[in-house]
Design a protein around this motif. Structure first.
Motif, PDB file in Angstrom:
ATOM      1  N   TRP A  50       0.829  -1.199   0.000  1.00  0.00           N
ATOM      2  CA  TRP A  50       0.000   0.000   0.000  1.00  0.00           C
ATOM      3  C   TRP A  50       0.875   1.265   0.000  1.00  0.00           C
ATOM      4  O   TRP A  50       0.635   2.208  -0.760  1.00  0.00           O
ATOM      5  CB  TRP A  50      -0.914  -0.010   1.232  1.00  0.00           C
ATOM      6  N   ALA A  58      -2.666   7.798   1.008  1.00  0.00           N
ATOM      7  CA  ALA A  58      -3.778   7.420   1.876  1.00  0.00           C
ATOM      8  C   ALA A  58      -3.281   6.588   3.060  1.00  0.00           C
ATOM      9  O   ALA A  58      -3.769   6.734   4.191  1.00  0.00           O
ATOM     10  CB  ALA A  58      -4.824   6.635   1.078  1.00  0.00           C
ATOM     11  N   TYR A  59      -2.287   5.739   2.802  1.00  0.00           N
ATOM     12  CA  TYR A  59      -1.703   4.956   3.897  1.00  0.00           C
ATOM     13  C   TYR A  59      -1.023   5.879   4.910  1.00  0.00           C
ATOM     14  O   TYR A  59      -1.197   5.733   6.131  1.00  0.00           O
ATOM     15  CB  TYR A  59      -0.693   3.949   3.354  1.00  0.00           C
ATOM     16  N   THR A  60      -0.259   6.851   4.409  1.00  0.00           N
ATOM     17  CA  THR A  60       0.420   7.788   5.302  1.00  0.00           C
ATOM     18  C   THR A  60      -0.583   8.583   6.117  1.00  0.00           C
ATOM     19  O   THR A  60      -0.404   8.794   7.332  1.00  0.00           O
ATOM     20  CB  THR A  60       1.303   8.748   4.482  1.00  0.00           C
ATOM     21  N   LEU A  62      -3.571   7.659   6.973  1.00  0.00           N
ATOM     22  CA  LEU A  62      -4.188   6.772   7.954  1.00  0.00           C
ATOM     23  C   LEU A  62      -3.291   6.611   9.170  1.00  0.00           C
ATOM     24  O   LEU A  62      -3.757   6.668  10.315  1.00  0.00           O
ATOM     25  CB  LEU A  62      -4.468   5.407   7.322  1.00  0.00           C
ATOM     26  N   THR A  63      -1.993   6.401   8.948  1.00  0.00           N
ATOM     27  CA  THR A  63      -1.088   6.197  10.078  1.00  0.00           C
ATOM     28  C   THR A  63      -0.967   7.446  10.937  1.00  0.00           C
ATOM     29  O   THR A  63      -0.715   7.356  12.144  1.00  0.00           O
ATOM     30  CB  THR A  63       0.313   5.788   9.590  1.00  0.00           C
ATOM     31  N   TRP A  65      -3.384   9.732  11.392  1.00  0.00           N
ATOM     32  CA  TRP A  65      -4.687  10.219  11.864  1.00  0.00           C
ATOM     33  C   TRP A  65      -4.749  10.140  13.384  1.00  0.00           C
ATOM     34  O   TRP A  65      -4.365   9.133  13.987  1.00  0.00           O
ATOM     35  CB  TRP A  65      -5.802   9.398  11.236  1.00  0.00           C
ATOM     36  N   THR A  79      -1.471   9.395  17.288  1.00  0.00           N
ATOM     37  CA  THR A  79      -1.853   8.909  15.973  1.00  0.00           C
ATOM     38  C   THR A  79      -2.187   7.424  16.036  1.00  0.00           C
ATOM     39  O   THR A  79      -1.869   6.742  17.032  1.00  0.00           O
ATOM     40  CB  THR A  79      -0.707   9.118  14.971  1.00  0.00           C
ATOM     41  N   LEU A  80      -2.821   6.926  14.973  1.00  0.00           N
ATOM     42  CA  LEU A  80      -3.142   5.493  14.951  1.00  0.00           C
ATOM     43  C   LEU A  80      -1.873   4.645  15.036  1.00  0.00           C
ATOM     44  O   LEU A  80      -1.853   3.607  15.707  1.00  0.00           O
ATOM     45  CB  LEU A  80      -3.906   5.154  13.667  1.00  0.00           C
ATOM     46  N   PHE A 295       1.048  -0.936  10.687  1.00  0.00           N
ATOM     47  CA  PHE A 295       1.314   0.496  10.810  1.00  0.00           C
ATOM     48  C   PHE A 295       2.804   0.821  10.849  1.00  0.00           C
ATOM     49  O   PHE A 295       3.204   1.946  10.565  1.00  0.00           O
ATOM     50  CB  PHE A 295       0.639   1.054  12.069  1.00  0.00           C
TER      51      PHE A 295
END
Length: 437
Positions: A50, A58-60, A62-63, A65, A79-80, A295
């Motif tokens: 990904w 989008a992966y970056t 998400l991590t 967020w 962050t997540l 992650f």
């Protein structure tokens, strides 16, 4: 003429077979960790794919967020990716704490003679990679010394998953050695994290964490396993340890240490530590560690200068530490221990087997990535190089171990078939009922 040459006693043999109850427990652990290792690998592969795809941004996102942006007062505006490293890995380290206490009270480490080998091998397997890393970074000017502990860790789930694929018939004594080595390795890794990677230390929250940990311990010592009480106490202890500046996963280890190991009564089938380990190990191996891998492993190489990455002293030090340092440290420590104590390998095991397991110890995925984040900061350029190095070193170690151990797999199969013989059909293999077993 009768051979009167003195034979070494069973206790003088390295990697000798454990008791039947210990063998059954080991088999349960191996099954869970093998599945967990497969899921860990899947999480890492998905993250890498990904992060390096056209949808890598989008992966970056998400991590990075932050689910609860208003939690700064409690140090919970994370962050997540940080929640995975600090929160989910606390479950993993809780299981490690249970495992460590069980080993010291009722397992391999309760006997100093049997404990000597995995403890010495674990120390050698951590010292050699650290020295190699320090030597490489000093030769290049000294930058990156803070990451000296990155190649010292062994990933138990990943290593056992590889072992299950390439050496399904490995002698039980050697399997037990790898598991115990990884457990001792985790103990030293926890100590390193607590001592060397704690910033902005605050004593008051840490002292406050002792209150829920003590209450948790009192409840489990009395076999009061109420989930509605234990889980809030554990979460409170985690939050206070996190607020103190000590890495929050240490709370999981301390909570695990409070759980009693021995059975409360003769009619009990398992001690509470083993019961909780059976319950929480699938959560750790099947969810917490794979999500952390997802992650943590998503390093993007799309815009990276691969030449600069390959020549980075941090990368060279980590790869050399994992591949060479772990093998030299584990194998060399065991060899020297045998040389100076005049102990011999168990009759089913050769030094090439030990070399294969020593190479497996170079798989340093989970804790190595965690230490890398603590050393250089999540998302930093150095952190991306650390991830690439840990992944590369772990893969190389796995491939070298595969090359060594596959050559012995036929011999392992013959040994395993002999050990399964149960002539009296009492459910216990005959090999565990011999006078010298």
């Amino acid at each position: 003429m009768t051979d009167r040459t003195p034979q070494p006693a069973r206790s003088r043999r390295l990697f000798s077979r454990t008791s039947w109850p210990e063998a059954r427990f080991l088999a349960d652990v191996l099954r869970t960790e093998t599945v967990g290792g497969g899921l860990l690998l899947l999480g890492a592969v998905v993250a890498l794919a990904w992060a390096n795809s056209p949808w890598g941004d989008a992966y970056t996102a998400l991590t990075r967020w932050v689910p609860w942006p208003g939690g700064s007062a409690l140090h919970l505006d994370l962050t997540l990716a940080t929640w995975a490293a600090d929160g989910l890995l606390a479950v993993f380290f809780f299981v490690v704490g249970l495992e460590l206490k069980r080993e010291f009270v009722a397992g391999e480490l309760r006997d100093p003679r049997r404990a000597a080998l995995p403890v010495v091998a674990a120390l050698g397997g951590m010292a050699a990679p650290a020295l190699i890393y320090v030597g490489v970074t000093l030769a290049a000017g000294g930058e990156g010394l803070r990451g000296w502990a990155i190649p010292t860790a062994t990933d138990i789930a990943f290593a056992l998953a590889v072992l299950a694929v390439i050496g399904s018939h490995l002698p039980q004594g050697l399997r037990a050695f790898l598991l115990t080595l990884a457990v001792v390795d985790d103990l030293f890794a926890i100590t390193i994290i607590a001592v060397f990677y704690t910033d902005d230390f605050s004593l008051l929250p840490l002292l406050g964490a002792l209150v829920p940990i003590t209450v948790f311990g009192l409840l489990v010592q009395r076999r009061r396993t109420w989930w509605w009480a234990l889980i809030p106490l554990a979460v409170t202890a985690w939050a206070l340890v996190h607020a103190s500046g000590v890495h929050a996963t240490v709370a999981g280890v301390l909570l695990g240490f409070t759980v009693p190991v021995l059975r409360a009564a003769k009619g009990d089938r398992h001690g509470l530590a083993e019961h909780l380990e059976h319950r929480w190990r699938p959560v750790s191996a099947g969810f917490a560690v794979p999500v952390f891998a997802f992650f943590a492993a998503g390093v993007s190489l799309r815009d990276a200068d691969l030449g600069a990455v390959v020549t980075d002293p941090i990368v060279i030090g980590i790869v050399a530490g994992l591949v060479l340092g772990k093998a030299i440290g584990v194998f060399g420590s065991a060899f020297l221990l045998a040389r100076f104590t005049r102990a011999q390998l168990d009759e089913d095991i050769t030094w090439s087997d030990l070399l294969g397991v020593a190479l497996l110890a170079g798989i340093g995925f989970t804790v190595s990535l965690l230490i890398g984040e603590l050393a250089f900061g999540a998302g930093s350029p150095a952190d991306d190089n650390v991830k690439a190095a840990v992944l590369s070193g772990s893969v190389i170690s796995a491939l070298l171990a595969t090359t060594v151990l596959l050559r012995r797999n036929a011999a392992y199969r013959r040994i395993a078939e002999a050990e399964r013989v149960d002539t009296d059909r009492d459910g216990i293999p005959d090999v565990y009922q011999r006078p010298d077993a």
